[in-house]
Design a protein around this motif. Structure first.
Motif, mmCIF file in Angstrom:
data_model
loop_
_atom_site.group_PDB
_atom_site.id
_atom_site.type_symbol
_atom_site.label_atom_id
_atom_site.label_comp_id
_atom_site.label_asym_id
_atom_site.label_seq_id
_atom_site.Cartn_x
_atom_site.Cartn_y
_atom_site.Cartn_z
ATOM 1 N N GLN A 1 27.995 -2.521 -57.428
ATOM 2 C CA GLN A 1 28.909 -3.564 -57.313
ATOM 3 C C GLN A 1 30.122 -3.017 -58.329
ATOM 4 N N GLN B 1 34.173 -4.623 -59.069
ATOM 5 C CA GLN B 1 35.104 -5.660 -59.008
ATOM 6 C C GLN B 1 34.618 -6.705 -58.189
ATOM 7 N N ASN B 2 35.267 -7.090 -57.137
ATOM 8 C CA ASN B 2 34.689 -8.127 -56.287
ATOM 9 C C ASN B 2 33.786 -7.867 -54.935
ATOM 10 N N CYS B 3 33.433 -6.673 -55.011
ATOM 11 C CA CYS B 3 32.835 -6.077 -53.835
ATOM 12 C C CYS B 3 31.392 -5.771 -54.178
ATOM 13 N N ARG B 4 30.286 -5.809 -53.219
ATOM 14 C CA ARG B 4 29.027 -5.484 -53.517
ATOM 15 C C ARG B 4 28.644 -4.420 -52.156
ATOM 16 N N LEU C 1 30.728 -5.664 -49.169
ATOM 17 C CA LEU C 1 31.166 -7.081 -48.729
ATOM 18 C C LEU C 1 32.047 -7.144 -49.990
ATOM 19 N N CYS C 2 33.331 -7.600 -49.984
ATOM 20 C CA CYS C 2 34.021 -8.054 -50.805
ATOM 21 C C CYS C 2 34.229 -9.593 -50.534
ATOM 22 N N GLU C 3 34.519 -10.314 -51.815
ATOM 23 C CA GLU C 3 35.054 -11.617 -51.838
ATOM 24 C C GLU C 3 36.453 -11.713 -51.388
ATOM 25 N N GLU C 4 37.399 -10.912 -51.875
ATOM 26 C CA GLU C 4 38.777 -10.830 -51.108
ATOM 27 C C GLU C 4 39.136 -9.549 -50.674
ATOM 28 N N ASP D 1 36.581 -4.307 -41.563
ATOM 29 C CA ASP D 1 37.009 -5.653 -40.917
ATOM 30 C C ASP D 1 36.998 -5.325 -39.260
ATOM 31 N N ARG E 1 37.711 -6.942 -46.323
ATOM 32 C CA ARG E 1 36.625 -7.446 -46.930
ATOM 33 C C ARG E 1 35.340 -6.882 -46.556
ATOM 34 N N ARG E 2 35.004 -6.304 -45.455
ATOM 35 C CA ARG E 2 33.692 -6.028 -44.665
ATOM 36 C C ARG E 2 33.800 -4.400 -44.495
#
Length: 175
Positions: free
Chosen positions: A23, A25-28, A64-67, A102, A133-134
């Protein structure tokens, strides 16, 4: 990755051990399987080659990222030339194939303005051009052993391990 070599039967079992997830920042990051099993190879089935290719195995990698974010990946493991160490003498390489960000084909870079092949090299990160995001990609794992790695008297375990990391594209490329 682990290999068991046994004298007389010379059974070769190879398993790749990859990190299950990371993980940043905002990604996993996730993998379809954290272990890759190369099955059993018997020495008597081999025709004395100088090296043994254990075949290509594929693992699905997803980020997968939130933003929307810039996505950069690195594989951390013991280096062996243009790949990673497998036991004392062997090596494995990792190449990202059919990558999509994406739904668009990914073009990889390692340095600004430089296009990269998708091979994860020791100490270097691959950066997906653009943001999204993906990210999805197939990871091709190719493992090679010198033939003399099969010449053992007792059961011997060979392994290669490492983990995928999500890194900031602004982070240094070499460690």
């Amino acid at each position: 990755m682990a290999v068991k070599l046994r004298s007389m039967g010379f059974v070769l079992i190879c398993v790749a051990l990859l990190a299950e997830g990371a993980q940043a920042q905002n990604c996993r990051l996730s993998l379809s399987q954290p272990r890759v099993d190369y099955g059993v190879i018997r020495r008597e089935a081999l025709v004395d080659p100088p090296s043994i290719a254990l075949g290509t195995r594929m693992v699905q990698l997803n980020v997968l990222c939130e933003e929307p974010a810039a996505i950069a990946l690195r594989f951390t493991g013991a280096a062996n030339g243009q790949g990673f160490r497998f036991g004392r003498q062997g090596r494995f390489s990792l190449t990202l194939k059919h990558a999509q960000l994406d739904g668009r084909t990914v073009e990889w870079t390692q340095a600004p303005g430089e296009t990269a092949s998708g091979q994860l090299l020791p100490g270097q990160a691959l950066v997906a051009r653009g943001t999204g995001r993906r990210l999805s990609a197939q990871v091709a794992i190719d493992t090679h052993l010198p033939a003399d790695a099969l010449h053992v008297r007792n059961q011997t375990v060979l392994e290669g391990q490492g983990s995928f990391e999500l890194v900031s594209p602004a982070a240094p490329q070499n460690r």
